[in-house]
Scaffold this active site. Structure first.
Site, PDB file in Angstrom:
ATOM      1  N   ASP A 405      33.654  42.729  43.648  1.00 55.87           N
ATOM      2  CA  ASP A 405      33.672  44.095  43.144  1.00 55.87           C
ATOM      3  C   ASP A 405      32.358  44.812  43.418  1.00 55.87           C
ATOM      4  OD1 ASP A 405      34.972  46.149  41.354  1.00 55.87           O
ATOM      5  OD2 ASP A 405      33.134  45.788  40.231  1.00 55.87           O
ATOM      6  N   GLU A 458      34.988  44.856  48.184  1.00 54.14           N
ATOM      7  CA  GLU A 458      35.239  46.258  47.864  1.00 54.14           C
ATOM      8  C   GLU A 458      33.947  46.995  48.214  1.00 54.14           C
ATOM      9  OE1 GLU A 458      36.121  49.353  44.216  1.00 54.14           O
ATOM     10  OE2 GLU A 458      34.698  47.722  44.067  1.00 54.14           O
TER      11      GLU A 458
END
Length: 728
Positions: A405, A458
């Site tokens: 993330d 990401e």
């Protein structure tokens, strides 16, 4: 992850007195009612027994009275000596070492990839005596003691001992404790006598929130997924089909008749497996399951990095879920958050009275968007904590991939900061050199230890070579989310069709960079929250056009190069934005439009997995060819997808207007019959049933630079896919 996932606890406050801290701990940690216990009563009922038996080849013995220990602590600013008893002294006669000098060497170097087997709380034996070995890294602590129900949360009952090797590790053995023991560490810092009660960073299990203590646990489990594990390298390969169902386990389905509770891991397992088999998804991606105090963070503010959240069950229950999915040929990807951590007092922040895990300077260590703290990637022990944590989930939980993330926030020192709010690197640049080194080390070690998994970034900027090997100068990820494609495509599809011809390049631009990375095409949770609307409601037009647009959008994603990902609810046209406190609106499947959309996704997945042209060369330009990308007036795109074999070629025609195109000519390479293998306007999907009566024969008329062509009907707001066949 974006800045919406916030929900920080109250700012950390320094507490100077253990008395105040003790009362706070009693209120928040144990859950059970505690009657006041005097020190005298505590000592008579339960001897203070903490055993130190590691750090040298010979076991150490030390028996100190509580009185003399406290006196020495008040007289000297140095380390508080442990409280031990004759019983503890007898236990130390076993020379076995739990943490060896070599363990410490690797940990200090940052290369102990299984440090979770040493630090934390572990059920163990010293001789014939059973108990729990505790070990904690707190180099700036003056004293560390273990507190819990077992000693009445008495700070003076069970002290740990600092190793004499300057590792900063405190350890000790408490006889008689078992799996299920609730505990915290009471830390008194060398820094201004800061006092705090902390959860265990390496704990395998935590109390159910809002309680904040750790729980002694084991990871014993009998796995039954041997077949999956033996062949998962093939299923996770870059040239294999990967259709990912992203989901939040607590809000996928709920039990309304039982106060709207979430499903447990074991309840979720058969329902999710059956659903993924029905719909055709190859992998499930869970939003972070690691323990998090604030439910509204969706798991992106992690406290217990080594523990699946106890909201849905035990560690073994989560293992059962992964195991069950594997037995049904479904891979499991976890979202992982090494970018930041929350300010909860019982967590990592200001751990031993110093900025141990985070940078001390807020220009480096505090995240302005999320009000969270940023890991100090330049510290060996911190890198060790994170990399061993990644390996932990791949090893102990058989996870098939980690989606990392907020990588962009790690790469840039000035991420979301104004001028003067960040510190340049040693070369004067904005790149976070320590984070880059960490990410490369993480990927190198993961693929070295688990070559059959995938790491997915990401990363929302144009940082080069995110998914390229380290030896070429890349970050070493296996894949990267294609955020640019997602934003351009959703923006295009949200426009009224009459305006789309003016924005045609939003669809074609992706081919200029589509093969610069190994891309995943994500319609993620971030696109259906906080005012953005669901995928269905973002489509323009009346009810019929919304569904037609969404079918076309999803069909375009499956036809476009790159692996696929849909957040839960998008596959059947969830109307409301995602709300983590309620279930998806499954009742919508009683309506034909939603049922038709779900069937469309099922058939897209079936075609995707059965046609090598749609996945085999996702990351090679040879797998895609434009037939016509310039029909701006009609808002039509024509392209082909190819595998290693010419016979597998597919021709894709997408009509992004509500105007049907009759006798639309498409140039093709092969002579014969082109079968219509999928049409989003079919009646079974909720469309108008306009099509090509099975397919079209080639005509000896060249078009689009090809020697032959076919005439077809392109239904309104549709995508149609053709495959060459020798005969009709």
């Amino acid at each position: 992850m974006n800045k919406k996932k916030t929900g920080i606890a109250k700012p950390l406050k320094s507490t100077k007195t253990s008395k105040a801290r003790k009362s706070a701990t009693s209120a928040t940690s144990a859950g059970a009612k505690k009657s006041p216990v005097s020190k005298k009563a505590t000592k008579s009922k339960q001897t203070a027994t903490t055993t130190k038996y590691a750090g040298s080849s010979k076991a150490r013995q030390a028996t100190k009275s509580a009185k003399s220990s406290r006196a020495r602590a008040s007289a000297s600013p140095g380390k508080v000596q442990p409280l031990q008893s004759a019983q503890a002294s007898a236990v130390t006669k076993n020379p076995q070492e739990f943490i060896s000098d070599y363990d410490v060497f690797l940990f200090k170097e940052g290369n102990h990839h299984t440090i979770f087997n040493k630090l934390g709380a572990h059920v163990a034996k010293v001789g014939s005596t059973s108990g729990v070995h505790f070990a904690l890294w707190a180099p700036n602590a003056k004293s560390v003691s273990v507190i819990g129900d077992f000693n009445g949360w008495n700070h003076d009952a069970h002290y740990l001992v600092a190793r004499a090797d300057s590792s900063g590790i405190w350890e000790g053995f408490v006889p008689g404790l078992k799996k299920g023991t609730v505990y915290k560490y009471h830390v008194i810092s060398d820094h201004d006598n800061f006092t705090v009660d902390k959860g265990d960073p390496y704990s395998f299990y935590w109390e159910l929130a809002p309680r904040t203590a750790s729980v002694v646990w084991d990871l014993d489990y009998t796995w039954k997924d041997d077949e999956w594990m033996q062949h998962r390298g093939r299923r996770n390969a870059l040239d294999a089909p990967m259709s990912i169902y992203e989901m939040h386990p607590g809000s996928w389905q709920r039990v309304p008749e039982e106060e709207n509770r979430s499903l447990t891991y074991r309840e979720l397992a058969p329902r999710l497996a059956n659903y993924c088999k029905q719909t055709g998804f190859t992998h499930v991606e869970f939003l972070p399951v690691m323990e998090h105090p604030f439910y509204g963070s969706w798991g992106y503010q992690t406290v217990g990095y080594f523990a699946p959240t106890s909201r849905y069950g035990t560690p073994q229950d989560f293992m059962f879920l992964v195991d069950f999915l594997h037995q049904h040929d479904i891979g499991v990807i976890l979202d992982w958050v090494p970018s930041h951590f929350p300010s909860n007092e019982n967590g990592l922040v200001y751990f031993d009275g110093t900025h141990l895990y985070e940078h001390a300077d807020p220009r480096q260590g505090f995240h302005p968007d999320w009000k969270t703290y940023i890991f100090n990637y330049g510290r060996n022990e911190v890198r060790n904590f994170l990399i061993s944590n990644a390996l932990f989930w791949l090893d102990k939980y058989h996870v098939d991939g980690l989606r990392v993330d907020a990588v962009a926030s790690m790469l840039y020192l000035d991420y979301s900061r104004k001028q003067g709010e960040w510190i340049p690197n040693k070369f004067g640049g904005r790149e976070n050199l320590e984070a880059i080194e960490f990410l490369r080390a993480f990927n190198e070690i993961v693929y070295q230890r688990f070559p059959d998994v995938q790491t997915i970034a990401e990363e929302s900027t144009s940082w080069p070579m995110v998914s390229r090997p380290i030896y070429l100068g890349g970050l070493g990820f296996g894949m990267k989310w294609n955020m640019g494609w997602m934003h351009d495509t959703l923006e295009y599809m949200s426009r009224e069709p009459v305006h789309r011809k003016h924005h045609h390049n939003q669809l074609t631009f992706s081919q200029l960079y589509a093969y610069s990375e190994n891309f995943v095409l994500p319609f993620s949770h971030d696109e259906v929250v906080y005012g953005k609307g669901s995928l269905l409601t973002r489509m323009p037009g009346d009810q019929w056009r919304k569904f037609a647009n969404l079918r076309t959008l999803l069909g375009y994603m499956f036809a476009h190069p790159g692996k696929k990902m849909i957040f839960m609810g998008g596959e059947f046209g969830q109307r409301n934005e995602w709300n983590h406190d309620v279930s998806l609106d499954w009742h919508l499947l009683q309506e034909p439009g939603h049922t038709g959309l779900l069937r469309w996704v099922e058939d897209l997945n079936r075609l995707y997995k059965s046609e090598p042209s749609l996945y085999e060369r996702d990351f090679e330009s040879s797998g895609f060819e434009w037939i016509d990308c310039n029909d701006v007036i009609n808002s039509v795109l024509l392209f082909s997808r190819k595998s290693a074999h010419q016979r597998d070629e597919l021709v894709v025609a997408a009509n992004f207007t509500p105007v049907p195109r009759i006798d639309y000519r498409i140039g093709v390479n092969q002579y014969g019959y082109w079968k219509e293998v999928l049409n989003s306007d079919a009646g079974i999907y909720g469309g108008g049933d306009m099509g090509n009566l099975g397919g079209s024969h080639t005509l000896p008329m060249g078009h689009h630079g090809r020697l032959r062509s076919i005439k077809v009907t392109l239904p309104p707001l549709s995508i149609v896919i053709f495959k060459h066949a020798a005969e009709a």
